[in-house]
Every structure is written in structure tokens, then in C-alpha cells.
Design a protein around this motif. Sequence first.
Motif, PDB file in Angstrom:
ATOM      1  N   ILE A 196       0.801  -1.229   0.000  1.00  0.00           N
ATOM      2  CA  ILE A 196       0.000   0.000   0.000  1.00  0.00           C
ATOM      3  C   ILE A 196       0.833   1.278   0.000  1.00  0.00           C
ATOM      4  O   ILE A 196       0.267   2.373  -0.066  1.00  0.00           O
ATOM      5  N   GLU A 200      -0.116   2.850   6.482  1.00  0.00           N
ATOM      6  CA  GLU A 200      -0.432   1.617   7.208  1.00  0.00           C
ATOM      7  C   GLU A 200      -0.974   1.943   8.600  1.00  0.00           C
ATOM      8  O   GLU A 200      -1.807   1.210   9.138  1.00  0.00           O
ATOM      9  N   LEU A 248      -4.318   0.676  -1.523  1.00  0.00           N
ATOM     10  CA  LEU A 248      -4.771   1.225  -0.239  1.00  0.00           C
ATOM     11  C   LEU A 248      -6.235   1.637  -0.327  1.00  0.00           C
ATOM     12  O   LEU A 248      -7.041   1.292   0.556  1.00  0.00           O
TER      13      LEU A 248
END
Length: 355
Positions: A196, A200, A248
Motif C-alpha cells: 500500500i 499503514e 490502499l
Amino acid sequence: MKPKISIIVPIYNMENYLGRCLDSLLSQDYEDFEVIAINDGSTDKSLTILQEYAKKDPRIYIIDKENNGVSSARNDGLTKAKGEFIGFVDPDDWIDPQMYKNMLKVAEEDQVDIVMCSYIREFGTHSKEKKFALPERSNYINDEVHKKILRRLVGPLNEEVANPELLDAWGTVWSKMYRAEIIKNNNLQFVDLSEIGSNEDTLFNIHACYYAKSFVFLNKPYYHYWRANNTSITSKHNPNLINQFGKLYSRMESFLNEKNLGKNYKMALSNRISLNTLGLGLNTISRGNNPSIIKQIKDIKELLNNSRIKRSLEQFDLKNCSMIWKTFFFFAKKRLTFGLYMMLISIEVLRKTVR
């Protein structure tokens, strides 16, 4: 005896900063905690420094592993955490002596699932507090955690879009202390950055706040976020960031659909995607990216023609933006590549000189 708090510290090649971080942890006014220090395959003296500290203080527990990234390191820390509460500290940062004592007091007295503090950005030559336009203490209970915190983590709405620099100010894990059962009962983990790209922390907090029944924000800057580290992952050019951000966004969309979260959340995510044009653009022109100006402009054009980004920008409402951001996002909405490029250059200069 189990410690009351487990503090997880992921470490990769931080010999220049690690001592400062550990000293701040071990100097806490509160003593009933453990430090789970994960040496993530460091090739410098980080492990040696950890071992020296562990000899002097049994509260430090070391995990030594092959390098697999910060998310993996934090996840390993979660598996070993014994505390009733869990905190995270990055190894180039430090904290005030009263941070965990004061956060724990709030958590225990009012049975709070997540406590958050504000923070100070440290640039080496100067410091700058991250300002939150909120009272000294803000309490959120039950549905308010979703409506005020979870939704804000997904993205901004209305006047919140006026400050793109605050997009992820609520998303950091190191500014928070969590009731461990929220994390462990729901098997919460960090997603690998190779998938991603970044955020995070925010993705983790979206899940944590969905399950939390209470959240308190303390408008006290207990945490010191070191911004002068040029080796930080956030200071490097990432050529895959557009694709990674797409993954993401897909994870966020899947979560919203799975939990049947409504249109406000989906509009918030759309606004996040629009505001991320700034970060993606700055990544394109960053000093780690060496292509010619023509190539950078071409890359910005490709960014603006990304179907998901294009769709979000088309519905992005400029009315709450300041004049400079209205201009920036007007260029982005209309895909005026050269104008956007010149604004990104100016923003990058200002970011480095003013901060």
C-alpha cells in the motif's frame, strides 16, 4: 506479573537515534511497562545498542529478525505484547516523561479503549507543534467514535478539506495508546508497505476505531516526531506509489462495503483520494526522482488521468478551500499539468524553507 503497558518499537538501522528514543522510554514517570524492541535486520549497531540497554533494564525485550519491513516488525511485537494496553514509538522519535502515565490515567479512570495525544514535529533546528483546533480534552463515546474519529480517518468532509496538511494527523499509531483486547480480539494487524506504499497507520486505526467503544483526545503534545531524518521512508521517492495507493484505496473501499458504512464515508474516501494528489505530485517531483522536467510533467499527466483519481477530483468541492488550494485543485480537476507542476515546485520549496 504482566506489565500494564507494552510499548512496541520497530528498528531498522537507527544507531544515530535509538539511544535518545530508549532513554525517553526508560525515563517515564510510570514504570510498569515493557519495551518490545524489534530489530528488523539492522546492518548497523542498532542490535548492539539494544543489547546494552537490555542488560541494564529488564523491561526491554528484544526480537531479532531478518528484515521484513516496519509492518511486519510491529506485527511481531503485537504477538509478544503482554500488557493490558499497547503503544507504539518509532526509534527516531522520543516522548515526554509523563506521556504514558497521563494517558493510562485517562484510560483506567474512564474505561477508554483508545487515548490519543498531540505531537511536536522536530526539525533539528527548530520545533513546531501540530495544532488541533480542539479543547484540552475531547471525549467520544459509542457512535461518536465512528462519526467523529473513524470517518475522519477515512477522509475529510466539508470544511475539513481546507487543510490538506491535516489529512493524516489523526492516523498515526505512535500518538495513541490502545486497550490490547481491541487489537487482539479482532486480530488487527498492519498491512505491508510493499502493498500500500504508506498510511499503514491510518488503515490500522480505521479498523481499531471501528471496534472501539470510547476514544479520548488529549490536546497535549507528549510525542516528538523527528522530521530531520533523511533516511526515513517518508522522505524517499517511491516510483510505485500511485499503484500502491490504488491498493490502499481498494482496501478502504472493501472495509466500508463490508461494514455497510454509508455515503458520508464514501465521500470522505473520495476526498482523501483528491487530497492525495498533493502527496503523489510531491513524490513525482521529489529529489530522489532524477528524470527530466519533461518526464516529470508527463508523470503528473499520467497521475491526473488515473481513472480513480480523475473520478474523485471531478466531484471534489472547492468551496471550503483557501485560494491557494482552490488554485491547486482547479489545476488538478482540469488536468492542467504544467500549472500543477509549477505549484508543486513552489510547495516543495516552501515546505523545506518554512515548515
